[in-house]
Write a protein that holds these residues in place. Structure first.
Motif, PDB file in Angstrom:
ATOM      1  N   MET A 165       0.855  -1.197   0.000  1.00 46.54           N
ATOM      2  CA  MET A 165       0.000   0.000   0.000  1.00 46.54           C
ATOM      3  C   MET A 165       0.883   1.237   0.000  1.00 46.54           C
ATOM      4  N   GLY A 166       0.565   2.209  -0.798  1.00 43.58           N
ATOM      5  CA  GLY A 166       1.346   3.425  -0.829  1.00 43.58           C
ATOM      6  C   GLY A 166       0.911   4.378   0.246  1.00 43.58           C
ATOM      7  N   CYS A 167       1.679   5.421   0.472  1.00 47.39           N
ATOM      8  CA  CYS A 167       1.322   6.417   1.469  1.00 47.39           C
ATOM      9  C   CYS A 167       0.043   7.118   1.072  1.00 47.39           C
ATOM     10  N   ALA A 168      -0.683   7.624   2.083  1.00 47.31           N
ATOM     11  CA  ALA A 168      -1.938   8.309   1.808  1.00 47.31           C
ATOM     12  C   ALA A 168      -1.717   9.506   0.896  1.00 47.31           C
ATOM     13  N   LEU A 169      -0.604  10.176   1.108  1.00 48.10           N
ATOM     14  CA  LEU A 169      -0.217  11.256   0.205  1.00 48.10           C
ATOM     15  C   LEU A 169       1.212  10.971  -0.238  1.00 48.10           C
ATOM     16  N   GLY A 174      -1.016  20.201   9.341  1.00 52.58           N
ATOM     17  CA  GLY A 174      -0.484  19.244  10.296  1.00 52.58           C
ATOM     18  C   GLY A 174      -0.179  17.881   9.713  1.00 52.58           C
ATOM     19  N   TYR A 175      -0.220  17.747   8.380  1.00 52.14           N
ATOM     20  CA  TYR A 175       0.046  16.443   7.767  1.00 52.14           C
ATOM     21  C   TYR A 175       1.498  16.049   7.994  1.00 52.14           C
ATOM     22  N   GLU A 176       1.705  14.793   8.355  1.00 52.43           N
ATOM     23  CA  GLU A 176       3.038  14.223   8.490  1.00 52.43           C
ATOM     24  C   GLU A 176       3.043  12.877   7.787  1.00 52.43           C
ATOM     25  N   GLU A 177       4.188  12.489   7.271  1.00 51.50           N
ATOM     26  CA  GLU A 177       4.298  11.230   6.548  1.00 51.50           C
ATOM     27  C   GLU A 177       3.943  10.049   7.457  1.00 51.50           C
ATOM     28  N   PRO A 178       3.185   9.074   6.944  1.00 52.36           N
ATOM     29  CA  PRO A 178       2.823   7.899   7.750  1.00 52.36           C
ATOM     30  C   PRO A 178       4.013   7.202   8.394  1.00 52.36           C
ATOM     31  N   ALA A 179       5.130   7.123   7.685  1.00 50.01           N
ATOM     32  CA  ALA A 179       6.308   6.454   8.240  1.00 50.01           C
ATOM     33  C   ALA A 179       6.833   7.182   9.474  1.00 50.01           C
ATOM     34  N   VAL A 180       6.765   8.514   9.445  1.00 48.13           N
ATOM     35  CA  VAL A 180       7.232   9.315  10.585  1.00 48.13           C
ATOM     36  C   VAL A 180       6.327   9.083  11.790  1.00 48.13           C
ATOM     37  N   LEU A 181       5.012   9.144  11.561  1.00 47.94           N
ATOM     38  CA  LEU A 181       4.059   8.959  12.659  1.00 47.94           C
ATOM     39  C   LEU A 181       4.098   7.528  13.191  1.00 47.94           C
ATOM     40  N   ALA A 182       4.288   6.564  12.311  1.00 48.86           N
ATOM     41  CA  ALA A 182       4.358   5.168  12.742  1.00 48.86           C
ATOM     42  C   ALA A 182       5.564   4.942  13.646  1.00 48.86           C
ATOM     43  N   ALA A 183       6.656   5.634  13.349  1.00 43.59           N
ATOM     44  CA  ALA A 183       7.865   5.475  14.148  1.00 43.59           C
ATOM     45  C   ALA A 183       7.719   6.081  15.542  1.00 43.59           C
ATOM     46  N   GLN A 184       6.774   7.012  15.682  1.00 44.72           N
ATOM     47  CA  GLN A 184       6.615   7.726  16.949  1.00 44.72           C
ATOM     48  C   GLN A 184       5.392   7.275  17.746  1.00 44.72           C
ATOM     49  N   THR A 185       4.607   6.358  17.192  1.00 44.42           N
ATOM     50  CA  THR A 185       3.375   5.927  17.846  1.00 44.42           C
ATOM     51  C   THR A 185       3.286   4.402  17.879  1.00 44.42           C
ATOM     52  N   SER A 186       2.136   3.907  18.327  1.00 42.26           N
ATOM     53  CA  SER A 186       1.908   2.458  18.379  1.00 42.26           C
ATOM     54  C   SER A 186       1.303   1.922  17.089  1.00 42.26           C
ATOM     55  N   PHE A 187       1.076   2.785  16.101  1.00 43.67           N
ATOM     56  CA  PHE A 187       0.475   2.375  14.839  1.00 43.67           C
ATOM     57  C   PHE A 187       1.532   1.916  13.834  1.00 43.67           C
ATOM     58  N   VAL A 237      -1.630   4.070   9.998  1.00 41.67           N
ATOM     59  CA  VAL A 237      -1.607   5.535   9.885  1.00 41.67           C
ATOM     60  C   VAL A 237      -2.264   5.967   8.579  1.00 41.67           C
ATOM     61  N   GLU A 238      -2.004   5.226   7.497  1.00 38.37           N
ATOM     62  CA  GLU A 238      -2.617   5.538   6.205  1.00 38.37           C
ATOM     63  C   GLU A 238      -4.146   5.423   6.298  1.00 38.37           C
ATOM     64  N   ALA A 239      -4.621   4.383   6.994  1.00 38.30           N
ATOM     65  CA  ALA A 239      -6.059   4.220   7.171  1.00 38.30           C
ATOM     66  C   ALA A 239      -6.629   5.348   8.025  1.00 38.30           C
ATOM     67  N   LEU A 291      -3.103  19.177  21.170  1.00 39.63           N
ATOM     68  CA  LEU A 291      -1.786  19.339  21.768  1.00 39.63           C
ATOM     69  C   LEU A 291      -1.226  20.750  21.604  1.00 39.63           C
ATOM     70  N   LYS A 292      -1.584  21.430  20.517  1.00 37.36           N
ATOM     71  CA  LYS A 292      -1.065  22.778  20.253  1.00 37.36           C
ATOM     72  C   LYS A 292      -1.911  23.862  20.898  1.00 37.36           C
ATOM     73  N   ARG A 293      -3.009  23.458  21.541  1.00 36.92           N
ATOM     74  CA  ARG A 293      -3.892  24.392  22.249  1.00 36.92           C
ATOM     75  C   ARG A 293      -4.371  25.539  21.358  1.00 36.92           C
ATOM     76  N   ASN A 294      -4.769  25.192  20.132  1.00 39.56           N
ATOM     77  CA  ASN A 294      -5.268  26.237  19.227  1.00 39.56           C
ATOM     78  C   ASN A 294      -6.725  26.021  18.834  1.00 39.56           C
ATOM     79  N   GLY A 295      -7.413  25.142  19.543  1.00 38.76           N
ATOM     80  CA  GLY A 295      -8.849  24.976  19.326  1.00 38.76           C
ATOM     81  C   GLY A 295      -9.242  24.019  18.224  1.00 38.76           C
ATOM     82  N   VAL A 296      -8.276  23.403  17.557  1.00 36.26           N
ATOM     83  CA  VAL A 296      -8.550  22.425  16.503  1.00 36.26           C
ATOM     84  C   VAL A 296      -7.528  21.290  16.617  1.00 36.26           C
ATOM     85  N   ILE A 297      -7.822  20.175  15.953  1.00 32.45           N
ATOM     86  CA  ILE A 297      -6.919  19.026  15.957  1.00 32.45           C
ATOM     87  C   ILE A 297      -6.443  18.774  14.538  1.00 32.45           C
ATOM     88  N   ASP A 298      -5.129  18.808  14.331  1.00 32.73           N
ATOM     89  CA  ASP A 298      -4.596  18.516  12.999  1.00 32.73           C
ATOM     90  C   ASP A 298      -4.247  17.031  12.907  1.00 32.73           C
TER      91      ASP A 298
END
Length: 220
Positions: free
Chosen positions: A1-5, A18-31, A36-38, A85-92
């Motif tokens: 499967m390719g990256c979402a973007l 706030g988009y980050e590459e799936p590989a980056v987020l996967a390395a920093q989370t439990s996903f 992450v693509e899903a 997390l950024k306390r700006n009233g929205v979630i990216d």
């Protein structure tokens, strides 16, 4: 499967805030990368469900997690604040994945423990006060459409503090909280959402169910 973007598609489709590459987020989370693509596909649906700007606003968040976009509820508001997390009233997108990762069944217990502590530490003082616990129990009851007497609520609060406040100073610090959840692991039951492991198969509604008995400090 390719990256979402993927790199080939970024030129024709702008990444959301706030988009980050799936590989980056996967390395920093439990996903995994595929998870992450899903989640990115799910994020797109949520972030354009009401306000069409690629960000998850509180009403979109509440509709996805609690099946309602109206009506104030301390529990729902508190979860949104901790995801923001950024306390700006929205979630990216990055905030969405990192925060949701805490609820992954494979996420470290320490992360779940810390998140649950922050959930109850309403004033951000670094301690859970009795009044904060009382307010959250009432909110959980309201979110669950349950009705308990004032005496029953007080019993839940008193029992929890009797178990957790080991130095009897009227507040629960992080160390006491960690000891409490180690003794009563069911207090973290709602910090794991099993279907996050199946996110690559479907996009179920991320509904958080509150079981007030889980917060009473008593193993059933």
């Amino acid at each position: 499967m390719g990256c979402a973007l993927s790199s080939s598609s970024k030129g024709s489709r702008r990444a959301p805030p706030g988009y980050e590459e799936p590989a980056v987020l996967a390395a920093q989370t439990s996903f995994t990368v595929n998870e992450v693509e899903a989640l990115y596909e799910l994020y797109k649906k949520l972030s354009f469900s009401i306000v069409k700007d690629g960000l998850i606003h509180k009403e979109e968040f509440l509709l996805a997690l609690f099946r309602t976009s109206k009506g104030a509820n301390l529990f729902a508001d508190r979860v949104f604040d901790l995801f923001d997390l950024k306390r700006n009233g929205v979630i990216d997108f990055g905030e969405f994945v990192r925060s949701l990762s805490i609820f992954h069944p494979k996420a470290p217990k320490a992360d779940k423990t810390a998140f649950a502590f922050k959930l109850y530490d309403l004033r951000g003082t670094g301690y859970i006060e009795k009044e904060e616990l009382r307010e959250m129990v009432v909110a959980l009851l309201d979110e669950s459409d349950l009705c308990l007497s004032d005496c029953a609520v007080e019993a839940i609060v008193d029992n929890t503090f009797g178990q957790a406040d080991s130095n009897c100073d009227g507040r629960i610090d992080p160390d006491e909280w960690e000891q409490f959840v180690n003794k009563y692991p069911t207090s973290l039951r709602n910090m794991s959402l099993p279907y996050l492991q199946d996110i690559t198969a479907a996009f179920p509604s991320f509904v958080m169910y509150s079981e007030v008995e889980d917060y009473s400090g008593i193993d059933k």
